[in-house]
Design an enzyme around this catalytic site. Structure first.
Site, PDB file in Angstrom:
ATOM      1  CG  ASP A 174       7.213   2.723  15.290  1.00  0.00           C
ATOM      2  OD1 ASP A 174       8.395   2.719  14.906  1.00  0.00           O
ATOM      3  OD2 ASP A 174       6.265   2.928  14.536  1.00  0.00           O
TER       4      ASP A 174
ATOM      5  CE1 TYR B  49       1.525   5.369  10.609  1.00  0.00           C
ATOM      6  CE2 TYR B  49       3.600   4.271  10.128  1.00  0.00           C
ATOM      7  CZ  TYR B  49       2.251   4.462   9.871  1.00  0.00           C
ATOM      8  OH  TYR B  49       1.643   3.749   8.865  1.00  0.00           O
TER       9      TYR B  49
END
Length: 369
Positions: free
Chosen positions: A19, A103
Site C-alpha cells: 500500500d 483502505y
C-alpha cells in the site's frame, strides 16, 4: 508497507498489497477538506508529484498543518500549598491522507513542546473481502456479513530514518537494556537493585525488541555528551512491538516483503538504497531490499547509518470492522535523551482557565414529584 493476506485459496494466496510502495502515496493523496480532515486553525499545502508518465501533477491540499490539544504534558501540585502548575500538550501536526483502493491511511508527523517527534499512522476505510459459501467457515478469516469473508492480514510498515543529529552524520545504533544486579553484600544487599546498560550495535543486521529486558534502541551521537551527566546524546526509538511476517520463508510473501521480520534494521548509507522492499516490488517474486543490504555485515558504529524501523498491525477482522472500519492507530516516537539540561517544556507559561476558556456544565437539579 506490505499487506500480506492469509487466505490460502487460489488465486487469493497471491494477495499481498504494497500500500506504500507500489501504489504511490503521492498519487493517492486526498484533497483535504477544511474543518473535516483537520480542525482548528489550518494551513494547507499542495503537493507536486510525477504522474504515471513522469509529468508534473499538482495535488491540491495534499498536506494540512494544524495544532491540536493532546491532554496534559506535565503537572505538579505542591502538596504543602495545594498550588498546581501544569502545561497542556500542544501538538503540531503535519498530516496527509491517502486512499489505496479500499483502505484509507492517515499519515501524520507530530511534534510537541518537549522535543518529541512522532510518526502516526491510522488505518481506516473498508475491508478487502472475498465471497464464501453459506454455512462455510475457514480458519484464516472472519465472516463479516452473509457470504462475505474478510481474510486475516497484516499491515507491516517500514520507516526509513537517515539521521543527521545536531549536525552530525556519524552516529551509532545503541541497544539499551535494564537488568537486575547480582545479590552482593557491598552493592545490593537487599536484592532490589537494577541497572541500565547501553551497548553499540557493531554490524549491520536485523534486531528485535525484548520486553522482558526492556530492550530499546537509540540513535546516539558519539561525539557529543550532556554537559551535566557526561552521557552521550541520543534519540530513543519508541516503537510498539509487532508480530513479524507470518508467511513461511519459502513463500513469495516473505521474499517480497524484504523488511518484515525484524523491528529494527541498521545499514551503512548507500546512495541508491532508499526503499525497504527494494527498488521494484510490483509483481516481483522477490526483492533486493534491506534484509539483503543488512546481510553485508558492514561496520555501523560511528558511521553514516540508516535505521529502518518496522511497526504494524495484525488485523484479525471483527464484525464491527464492516462495513466501515474504525481507525486503528499505531505510532513511532523519537524521544530526546540527554540533549538538554532540563525539560524544555518548563519554559512554557502554565495553562490557565483564562487562556483555555473551558465551559462549566452544571447538571439540572433533580425534580421531586
Amino acid at each position: 508497507m506490505s499487506v500480506p493476506y492469509g487466505d490460502t485459496r487460489p488465486p487469493f494466496h497471491k494477495k499481498q498489497a504494497f500500500d506504500l510502495g507500489d501504489t504511490g502515496a503521492g498519487i493517492m493523496a486526498n484533497d483535504l477538506k477544511l474543518g473535516c480532515d483537520c480542525l482548528g486553525a489550518i494551513a494547507y499545502f499542495d503537493g507536486l508529484i510525477a504522474d504515471e508518465e513522469g509529468r508534473p501533477l499538482k495535488k491540491s491540499n495534499a498536506v494540512c498543518i494544524h495544532e491540536q490539544d493532546a491532554g496534559l504534558l506535565w503537572k505538579h501540585t505542591n502538596y504543602r500549598t495545594q498550588r498546581a502548575a501544569l502545561v497542556r500538550k500542544r501538538e503540531l501536526v503535519l498530516q496527509s491522507i491517502i486512499t489505496v483502493s479500499n483502505y484509507e491511511y492517515i499519515l501524520a508527523f507530530i511534534l510537541d513542546q518537549a522535543g518529541e517527534l512522532a510518526y502516526e499512522v491510522r488505518a481506516t476505510g473498508i475491508l478487502s473481502t472475498q465471497p464464501i459459501d453459506p454455512g462455510v467457515s475457514v480458519p484464516w478469516g472472519t465472516v463479516v456479513y452473509d457470504d462475505v469473508l474478510a481474510a486475516y492480514h497484516q499491515h507491516i510498515l517500514s520507516l526509513r530514518i537517515d539521521p543527521e543529529m545536531d549536525g552530525e552524520h556519524r552516529n551509532s545504533l545503541v541497544c539499551e537494556e535494564t537488568a537486575s544486579m547480582p545479590l552482593r553484600t557491598e552493592t545490593n544487599p537487599y536484592g532490589n537493585g537494577y541497572i541500565s546498560q547501553r551497548q553499540a550495535v557493531k554490524t549491520s543486521g536485523g534486531y528485535d525488541l525484548d520486553s522482558k529486558k526492556n530492550r530499546v534502541y537509540m540513535i546516539e551521537i558519539s561525539s557529543k555528551v550532556n554537559p551535566v551527566n557526561g552521557l552521550k546524546t541520543a534519540y530513543k526509538i519508541h516503537v510498539p512491538a509487532f508480530q513479524p511476517l507470518l508467511a513461511q520463508e519459502n513463500s513469495s510473501h516473505y521474499k517480497r516483503a524484504d523488511f518484515a521480520n525484524h523491528s529494527i534494521y541498521v545499514t551503512r548509507f548507500r546512495e541508491n538504497e532508499l526503499f525497504a522492499g527494494g527498488q521494484y516490488t510490483n509483481q516481483n517474486k522477490q526483492t533486493t531490499g534491506v534484509r539483503k543490504w543488512s546481510a553485508r555485515k558492514d561496520s555501523v558504529q560511528d558511521e553514516d547509518i540508516v535505521v529502518w524501523v518496522q511497526f504494524g498491525l495484525q488485523h484479525v477482522p471483527r464484525f464491527e470492522d464492516f462495513r466501515v472500519m474504525p481507525a486503528e492507530i499505531i505510532k513511532v516516537a523519537l524521544k530526546l535523551v540527554n540533549f538538554f539540561t532540563k525539560n524544555p517544556a518548563t519554559d512554557f507559561p502554565p495553562s490557565s482557565q483564562k487562556s483555555n476558556q473551558s465551559t462549566l456544565i452544571r447538571p439540572s437539579a433533580c425534580k421531586q414529584s
